[in-house]
Design a protein around this motif. Sequence first.
Motif, PDB file in Angstrom:
ATOM      1  N   ALA A  83       0.751  -1.273   0.058  1.00  0.00           N
ATOM      2  CA  ALA A  83      -0.083   0.042   0.041  1.00  0.00           C
ATOM      3  C   ALA A  83       0.898   1.314  -0.011  1.00  0.00           C
ATOM      4  CB  ALA A  83      -0.872  -0.090   1.205  1.00  0.00           C
ATOM      5  N   CYS A  84       1.997   1.178   0.697  1.00  0.00           N
ATOM      6  CA  CYS A  84       2.790   2.294   0.750  1.00  0.00           C
ATOM      7  C   CYS A  84       3.725   2.593  -0.508  1.00  0.00           C
ATOM      8  CB  CYS A  84       4.106   2.014   1.737  1.00  0.00           C
ATOM      9  SG  CYS A  84       3.581   2.046   3.505  1.00  0.00           S
ATOM     10  N   ASP A  85       4.096   1.224  -1.126  1.00  0.00           N
ATOM     11  CA  ASP A  85       4.722   1.470  -2.227  1.00  0.00           C
ATOM     12  C   ASP A  85       3.794   1.989  -3.514  1.00  0.00           C
ATOM     13  OD1 ASP A  85       7.068   0.479  -1.487  1.00  0.00           O
ATOM     14  OD2 ASP A  85       7.178  -1.385  -2.397  1.00  0.00           O
ATOM     15  N   ALA A  86       2.665   1.804  -3.438  1.00  0.00           N
ATOM     16  CA  ALA A  86       1.767   2.242  -4.496  1.00  0.00           C
ATOM     17  C   ALA A  86       1.162   3.460  -4.227  1.00  0.00           C
ATOM     18  CB  ALA A  86       0.343   1.093  -4.649  1.00  0.00           C
ATOM     19  N   GLY A  87       1.637   4.176  -3.130  1.00  0.00           N
ATOM     20  CA  GLY A  87       1.289   5.446  -2.880  1.00  0.00           C
ATOM     21  C   GLY A  87       0.014   5.665  -2.254  1.00  0.00           C
ATOM     22  N   TYR A  88      -0.614   4.604  -1.874  1.00  0.00           N
ATOM     23  CA  TYR A  88      -2.227   4.919  -1.215  1.00  0.00           C
ATOM     24  C   TYR A  88      -1.865   5.218   0.095  1.00  0.00           C
ATOM     25  CZ  TYR A  88      -3.195   1.652  -5.121  1.00  0.00           C
ATOM     26  OH  TYR A  88      -3.171   1.170  -6.451  1.00  0.00           O
ATOM     27  N   ALA A  89      -0.811   5.146   0.796  1.00  0.00           N
ATOM     28  CA  ALA A  89      -0.524   5.412   2.337  1.00  0.00           C
ATOM     29  C   ALA A  89       0.856   6.064   2.373  1.00  0.00           C
ATOM     30  CB  ALA A  89      -0.767   4.140   3.022  1.00  0.00           C
ATOM     31  N   PRO A  90       1.393   6.895   3.094  1.00  0.00           N
ATOM     32  CA  PRO A  90       2.694   7.563   3.275  1.00  0.00           C
ATOM     33  C   PRO A  90       3.565   6.221   3.898  1.00  0.00           C
ATOM     34  CG  PRO A  90       1.184   8.465   4.861  1.00  0.00           C
ATOM     35  CD  PRO A  90       0.229   7.799   4.082  1.00  0.00           C
ATOM     36  N   ALA A  91       4.747   6.293   3.459  1.00  0.00           N
ATOM     37  CA  ALA A  91       5.957   5.577   3.751  1.00  0.00           C
ATOM     38  C   ALA A  91       5.924   5.294   5.466  1.00  0.00           C
ATOM     39  CB  ALA A  91       7.061   6.001   3.321  1.00  0.00           C
ATOM     40  N   GLU A  92       5.576   6.423   6.238  1.00  0.00           N
ATOM     41  CA  GLU A  92       5.965   6.332   7.771  1.00  0.00           C
ATOM     42  C   GLU A  92       4.837   5.405   8.160  1.00  0.00           C
ATOM     43  OE1 GLU A  92       5.613   9.136   6.040  1.00  0.00           O
ATOM     44  OE2 GLU A  92       4.303  10.528   7.101  1.00  0.00           O
ATOM     45  N   LEU A  93       3.769   5.084   7.600  1.00  0.00           N
ATOM     46  CA  LEU A  93       2.937   4.148   8.225  1.00  0.00           C
ATOM     47  C   LEU A  93       2.945   2.709   7.946  1.00  0.00           C
ATOM     48  CD1 LEU A  93      -0.649   5.925   7.069  1.00  0.00           C
ATOM     49  CD2 LEU A  93       0.950   6.382   9.107  1.00  0.00           C
ATOM     50  N   GLN A  94       4.017   2.409   7.232  1.00  0.00           N
ATOM     51  CA  GLN A  94       4.347   0.899   7.114  1.00  0.00           C
ATOM     52  C   GLN A  94       4.658   0.191   8.328  1.00  0.00           C
ATOM     53  OE1 GLN A  94       7.004   0.097   3.588  1.00  0.00           O
ATOM     54  NE2 GLN A  94       7.653  -1.825   4.724  1.00  0.00           N
ATOM     55  N   VAL A  95       4.026  -0.938   8.319  1.00  0.00           N
ATOM     56  CA  VAL A  95       4.246  -1.827   9.527  1.00  0.00           C
ATOM     57  C   VAL A  95       4.809  -3.077   9.101  1.00  0.00           C
ATOM     58  CG1 VAL A  95       2.986  -3.384  10.946  1.00  0.00           C
ATOM     59  CG2 VAL A  95       2.324  -0.873  10.746  1.00  0.00           C
ATOM     60  N   GLY A  96       5.840  -3.724   9.454  1.00  0.00           N
ATOM     61  CA  GLY A  96       6.630  -4.732   9.162  1.00  0.00           C
ATOM     62  C   GLY A  96       7.996  -4.796   9.426  1.00  0.00           C
ATOM     63  N   GLN A  97       8.589  -5.843   9.126  1.00  0.00           N
ATOM     64  CA  GLN A  97      10.010  -6.061   9.400  1.00  0.00           C
ATOM     65  C   GLN A  97      10.753  -4.994   9.096  1.00  0.00           C
ATOM     66  OE1 GLN A  97      11.904  -8.650   6.505  1.00  0.00           O
ATOM     67  NE2 GLN A  97      13.523  -9.327   7.814  1.00  0.00           N
ATOM     68  N   THR A  98      10.768  -4.150   8.231  1.00  0.00           N
ATOM     69  CA  THR A  98      11.651  -3.136   7.789  1.00  0.00           C
ATOM     70  C   THR A  98      10.759  -1.626   8.070  1.00  0.00           C
ATOM     71  OG1 THR A  98      11.087  -2.821   5.661  1.00  0.00           O
ATOM     72  CG2 THR A  98      12.931  -4.266   6.235  1.00  0.00           C
ATOM     73  N   GLY A  99       9.639  -1.946   8.612  1.00  0.00           N
ATOM     74  CA  GLY A  99       8.921  -0.456   8.951  1.00  0.00           C
ATOM     75  C   GLY A  99       8.778  -0.274  10.419  1.00  0.00           C
ATOM     76  N   ARG A 100       7.578  -0.030  10.873  1.00  0.00           N
ATOM     77  CA  ARG A 100       7.093   0.017  12.435  1.00  0.00           C
ATOM     78  C   ARG A 100       7.143  -1.388  12.783  1.00  0.00           C
ATOM     79  NH1 ARG A 100       6.311   5.046  14.372  1.00  0.00           N
ATOM     80  NH2 ARG A 100       6.483   4.382  16.240  1.00  0.00           N
ATOM     81  N   VAL A 101       7.474  -1.834  14.122  1.00  0.00           N
ATOM     82  CA  VAL A 101       7.028  -2.905  14.671  1.00  0.00           C
ATOM     83  C   VAL A 101       5.944  -2.645  15.820  1.00  0.00           C
ATOM     84  CG1 VAL A 101       7.980  -5.080  15.905  1.00  0.00           C
ATOM     85  CG2 VAL A 101       9.238  -4.104  13.998  1.00  0.00           C
ATOM     86  N   VAL A 102       4.937  -3.245  15.760  1.00  0.00           N
ATOM     87  CA  VAL A 102       3.828  -2.948  16.716  1.00  0.00           C
ATOM     88  C   VAL A 102       3.349  -4.209  17.395  1.00  0.00           C
ATOM     89  CG1 VAL A 102       3.416  -0.848  15.272  1.00  0.00           C
ATOM     90  CG2 VAL A 102       2.120  -2.675  14.939  1.00  0.00           C
ATOM     91  N   ALA A 103       2.828  -3.563  18.420  1.00  0.00           N
ATOM     92  CA  ALA A 103       2.049  -4.700  19.348  1.00  0.00           C
ATOM     93  C   ALA A 103       0.856  -4.010  20.151  1.00  0.00           C
ATOM     94  CB  ALA A 103       3.178  -5.341  20.311  1.00  0.00           C
ATOM     95  N   PRO A 104      -0.267  -3.573  19.379  1.00  0.00           N
ATOM     96  CA  PRO A 104      -1.183  -3.003  20.107  1.00  0.00           C
ATOM     97  C   PRO A 104      -2.332  -3.919  20.742  1.00  0.00           C
ATOM     98  CG  PRO A 104      -1.798  -3.029  17.903  1.00  0.00           C
ATOM     99  CD  PRO A 104      -0.320  -3.687  17.982  1.00  0.00           C
ATOM    100  N   GLN A 105      -3.156  -3.664  21.459  1.00  0.00           N
ATOM    101  CA  GLN A 105      -4.155  -4.489  22.002  1.00  0.00           C
ATOM    102  C   GLN A 105      -5.013  -5.197  20.897  1.00  0.00           C
ATOM    103  OE1 GLN A 105      -5.020  -5.153  25.348  1.00  0.00           O
ATOM    104  NE2 GLN A 105      -2.772  -4.599  25.403  1.00  0.00           N
ATOM    105  N   LEU A 106      -5.314  -4.185  19.956  1.00  0.00           N
ATOM    106  CA  LEU A 106      -6.173  -4.697  18.797  1.00  0.00           C
ATOM    107  C   LEU A 106      -5.730  -4.377  17.443  1.00  0.00           C
ATOM    108  CD1 LEU A 106      -8.762  -5.890  17.616  1.00  0.00           C
ATOM    109  CD2 LEU A 106     -10.206  -3.893  18.570  1.00  0.00           C
ATOM    110  N   TYR A 107      -5.406  -5.121  16.571  1.00  0.00           N
ATOM    111  CA  TYR A 107      -4.946  -4.836  15.261  1.00  0.00           C
ATOM    112  C   TYR A 107      -6.061  -5.404  14.265  1.00  0.00           C
ATOM    113  CZ  TYR A 107      -1.390  -4.416  11.369  1.00  0.00           C
ATOM    114  OH  TYR A 107      -0.641  -3.951  10.403  1.00  0.00           O
ATOM    115  N   PHE A 108      -6.343  -4.488  13.162  1.00  0.00           N
ATOM    116  CA  PHE A 108      -7.324  -4.789  12.126  1.00  0.00           C
ATOM    117  C   PHE A 108      -6.404  -4.850  11.032  1.00  0.00           C
ATOM    118  CE2 PHE A 108     -10.470  -2.913  14.883  1.00  0.00           C
ATOM    119  CZ  PHE A 108     -11.342  -3.611  14.681  1.00  0.00           C
ATOM    120  N   ALA A 109      -6.136  -5.895  10.158  1.00  0.00           N
ATOM    121  CA  ALA A 109      -5.605  -5.958   9.113  1.00  0.00           C
ATOM    122  C   ALA A 109      -6.721  -6.026   8.170  1.00  0.00           C
ATOM    123  CB  ALA A 109      -4.736  -7.408   8.972  1.00  0.00           C
TER     124      ALA A 109
END
Lengths: 321, 274
Positions: A237-263
């Motif tokens: 989604a970030c690569d395609a430009g639908y979302a800004p790069a700083e929102l990327q979650v993943g190995q090389t983006g942000r690593v998160v652990a919220p109470q609730l995660y919607f994918a």
Amino acid sequence: MSKILVVAELQDGKVRKATHSAITFARQAGAPFSILAIGAGAQGAAASVTGFGAEKVLVCDDASLVGPICERFAPTIAQAAKAGGFDVVVVTASSFGKDVAPRVAAKLGAGYAPDISGVKAEGDKLVFRRPVFAGNAYATCEITTALKVVSVRQSELAAAEPSGGASPVESVALAAKDAAEGRIEFVGLEAAKSERPDLGEARVIVAGGRALKEQFAGVLDPLANLLGAAVGASRAACDAGYAPAELQVGQTGRVVAPQLYFAIGISGAIQHLAGMKGSKTIVAVNKDADAPIFQVADYGLVADLFQAVPELVTELKKAQG
Amino acid sequence: MKILVPLKRVADPDNANKVKVNGGKLETTGLEWKPNPFDEYAVETALRLTENGTNPKARQGEVVVVTFGPKDTETTLRAALATGADRAIRVDAADDALDGDLVARALKALVEKEKPDLVLLGKQAVDGDSNQVGQLLAEYLGWPQATFAGSIQSEDDKSLVVGREVDGGTLKVRVTLPAVVSVDLRIVAPNSVRGKHTPPTHAYADGVRFAALMAIMAAKKKPLAEVKLADLASDTALKIKYTGFELPPARKAGIKVKAVSELVDKLKNEAKVV
């Protein structure tokens, strides 16, 4: 016995919450620790970390320490570590921490272990735990040098609670400038203005994939607004430009652990899973019933997201009364 | 501009879910070696900075690639030579005789010999995920660093304006060369790299370039030197010692819900998170 220096990360004149995970690291290591608040405005921010049981809160507040340019910070962090006789320097595994920590380690002749998810004192040794291979394995490791530098993962170490008391605040000197600092210049920070919580601190994250296309914000914002959630995105989604790069979650983006995660519309590549599989409850909405995201989701819904997400907003509003 | 690009091979990241742990040891047998994707992006970036994108065959400067490892890591170097790098260096070492700090110290010695204007490398290798060699190298050299680069613009090859992908957005810095730049994912987007030889209207194809068969054959004749690790680093002691590995705790299997109303009910009454 180690003596630990926790480097507090400042943002907008406040100590970032990720710093509390670095304090947890120090407590797990079972060693006395001090906190270094460094940056323009550190004097004001220092008061917020005097109640965590640190031996001292060291402050280096200087107008030159502005903008996250690590060449400005590394010399002073290394000097403060040396001057105070600290043998472990801890930073948060944020983009700033990962930028500056190796430079500090190189200055100190220290070994560096990044992304620490846990620490144990075994005799006079510290044994660290860290994820490797996109979190598909955890390694235990030791740093063989007398001085050690680590960065710690906010998503794996719970934020420390204040323990009372009032650590004495002490100023430390700004180090002499490096040659490298003269050859780097801050040009600007382009940040999407957002009222939403930071991905690392949010209780709920609503993350979307490429399937959302240009309707990324249109579909996800109502759900995120309703839940006070942060918005995340897959790499696609970030690569395609639908979302800004700083929102990327993943190995090389942000690593998160919220109470609730919607994918939402995220297939679940291993690189994405690496950034969110520590979440407490995972919800996946995807029209492909075989998408790998369903293997880690607590609740999976096979549906067209363009219908399901608005319906989810309506139902949640009803449920919240 | 002369650019040095350090490369690493990693166990195929798309098969990382096949990583096995046996008796506390990591088993990589059966995993295929691939160039670290971020390093491939670094090679692509180096090529874009040293060519006119409308005529990419004529190199305007020099791209030197280097890797550390046993003989079979030369495959990684040959692949980079095939896409356009000029020459390669292999620093001979056993895989387990290396850590990021030793690689950075050896690279420092190599940089002092090769005198590049720029060291370009991937921000992290996707096996150890350490994200450290570029920063360590920059400090050992006393050079400025621009990590996590999502865009690079050359200002007459004297300085670079680098858009760094940081937690809060994009941080732009100007570094005076020589410098170390580590690249992030989006550096290979069509307009991410602006070299001084390429007209500003030129857009690259998205991603890294592939080598033609002819180029793969020609790459076998390009120079590839072998250097001994001990010639670059007198102290080869490792600063980090890995003592064991384990698999992460498995998530317990979830359920599929049939309707949005059922999902909301579960979130409210079972998971109690809304």
